[in-house]
Design a protein around this motif. Sequence first.
Motif, PDB file in Angstrom:
ATOM      1  N   ALA A   1       3.146   8.899  -0.075  1.00 24.28           N
ATOM      2  CA  ALA A   1       4.242   8.026   0.349  1.00 24.28           C
ATOM      3  C   ALA A   1       5.358   8.828   1.006  1.00 24.28           C
ATOM      4  CB  ALA A   1       4.786   7.248  -0.850  1.00 24.28           C
ATOM      5  N   ALA A   2       5.673  10.009   0.467  1.00 24.23           N
ATOM      6  CA  ALA A   2       6.728  10.847   1.045  1.00 24.23           C
ATOM      7  C   ALA A   2       6.329  11.332   2.435  1.00 24.23           C
ATOM      8  CB  ALA A   2       7.014  12.031   0.130  1.00 24.23           C
ATOM      9  N   SER A   3       5.053  11.686   2.589  1.00 26.75           N
ATOM     10  CA  SER A   3       4.566  12.118   3.897  1.00 26.75           C
ATOM     11  C   SER A   3       4.693  11.002   4.925  1.00 26.75           C
ATOM     12  CB  SER A   3       3.107  12.561   3.785  1.00 26.75           C
ATOM     13  OG  SER A   3       2.530  12.745   5.060  1.00 26.75           O
ATOM     14  N   ARG A   4       4.288   9.802   4.529  1.00 28.21           N
ATOM     15  CA  ARG A   4       4.376   8.657   5.447  1.00 28.21           C
ATOM     16  C   ARG A   4       5.838   8.358   5.796  1.00 28.21           C
ATOM     17  NH1 ARG A   4      -0.658   5.902   4.598  1.00 28.21           N
ATOM     18  NH2 ARG A   4      -2.141   7.441   5.372  1.00 28.21           N
ATOM     19  N   ALA A   5       6.733   8.476   4.813  1.00 23.75           N
ATOM     20  CA  ALA A   5       8.149   8.208   5.067  1.00 23.75           C
ATOM     21  C   ALA A   5       8.718   9.216   6.059  1.00 23.75           C
ATOM     22  CB  ALA A   5       8.933   8.247   3.753  1.00 23.75           C
TER      23      ALA A   5
END
Length: 582
Positions: free
Chosen positions: A378-382
């Motif tokens: 999720a952090a990567s996508r954000a």
Amino acid sequence: MLADALGQWTELTVVPDERLYPALRRHELHPGDVMDLASLRRVAAETGGWTAVTGEIIVTGARLHVSARAYDLVTRRQVARTTFEGRATDDVRRAYDQIATVLLRAAGLEQASADLGTATTRSLDAYRSYLRGVAHLNRAEYRQARDALLDAVRIDSAFAQAYGKLAEVSLLAFSVLDPDNPAYGYAERAAALSNRLPPRAASHVRALRSLLNADFTAARTELAGLVAQDSNDVDALEELAGLEFLDPLLVATPTGERRRGSLNAATRLSRRVLDLDPTRHGAYQGLVVIYSLAAGQPPGAVAGYRRELPRPVRSSVRAWCSCDFELGLGGQPPGRGSDSALALQFAGPDLMLVPLLRDSLELVRVDSLSALPADSLAASRARARAAARAWARRWLVAGPAEAEAHRMTARVLELDGSYEASLRELDIADSLGVEAEAEAVAARRMILLGKLGRLDDARRIADSLWGAHYFGGELFATVPAMTEAYAWATNLFAAAGDFERVRAGLAAFSARLAVRLEPAQAYAATVAVLSGSESGPGAPVVLPDRLRLAVREALRAELARYPGDPLLSTWLRTLSAALPNR
């Protein structure tokens, strides 16, 4: 024009406008102003052009006066001077031929004479159309660029540069996803005429033809040679950025296989293009596309192939655009008749690789993705969404009246879940005239309305698209945005009880997949994709539960009346398993 007239001589290197004008701006110099030689020497140190040509074009009544002077910027000595007198109605290229000839002889080529018509076109109208097309292309105005360039080749059917730019426009507009697109013919025509071009221009044409035909190795060889000769060649850098994004071939390294095409290199090269020439707004598109892909925009993955792709490109387009992922075909064998060349052309990629943005862009095998912690993913996508937003904003600042900037911003906002804002940007893009050709604005509007819960409004658009014969053909089973629209329309029709269209849509999609898969596999893939039941990075369709529940009830009613339909029965079982207690 002067650059075109001189560019055919290998003994001379001409600084192209794409490098000259940005360098002038960086040194606070403006075309048309009087420039002192000390300032021009700083520009020369940046561009490598140590002879400066300056002059005037003056029209007085019916008379035309053109003068030019050339200076050695090291010694500040005038090395050549010439003037041209003629009628205001004369073909101005005669003046440029005369100036170029004087410059060639001052450079030591005593027997040389310039012929701008031979190097480009003998039609001034065709040349004007060409220049207009290039200006539109730099602003990502692909339809207008294509119209202008088509005018150029209609006027002069032997205008090699115009054919090359026509092929480039089609590549950037993604219209080459259609295997019958005339872009392939434009590229072949440009290559056939390339002996008329200066050597570097001919190399550009060959690289573009190779890129269109999925011959990534040949394209890389040509472009690497151009960049080695001139590391500031904006055209070559821009094309190389595209190659790094598209090239799916896997190469062996001490740590295992890696994709030869590098997304990090693509973003670095695109930024370099914008540094050298801020008017190249097409480079913004590449940056937004790559970071959106890393943010999870379908197909959410890139291709990896262990073999060179079969020729011609008309049967391997899906490979370089990574369009087979939404069908979950990565790593699958070709299916029926797998020993044939045709079957190999329809085979899926050997690897599906998911881009993640950490400190840099990394590619992770799709079968390894489940091992990543959910919060890390999720952090990567954000981070990727933030990067896509930043580049989209920069593009809007640089080109506020460019439809593509607003269309791509709409896609980024959709990734963020800001559907109302996305719809507003899409409406602005539509009012300006959308230039890309891989997806209709109405289809994206239908999807956004569906995500906003305005299902009746979305279905009315689906009705109009169906009536206009928008759905159909190979692209709807291979291009993620089109597959998504197809799935939304099919579900909207099902929820409304329009099973005549539903059956037609399911049958057509399944038949297309059956070219590559066994019938049972084609049925399963059709239902998995169009029902929005797949999960993971390769799933292009995310449907709201409200719509899926309505579809489930409509399927139950339809199967009660007409039992035994294999596709509808599979669809109902899939939905019942996905929504067990609803």
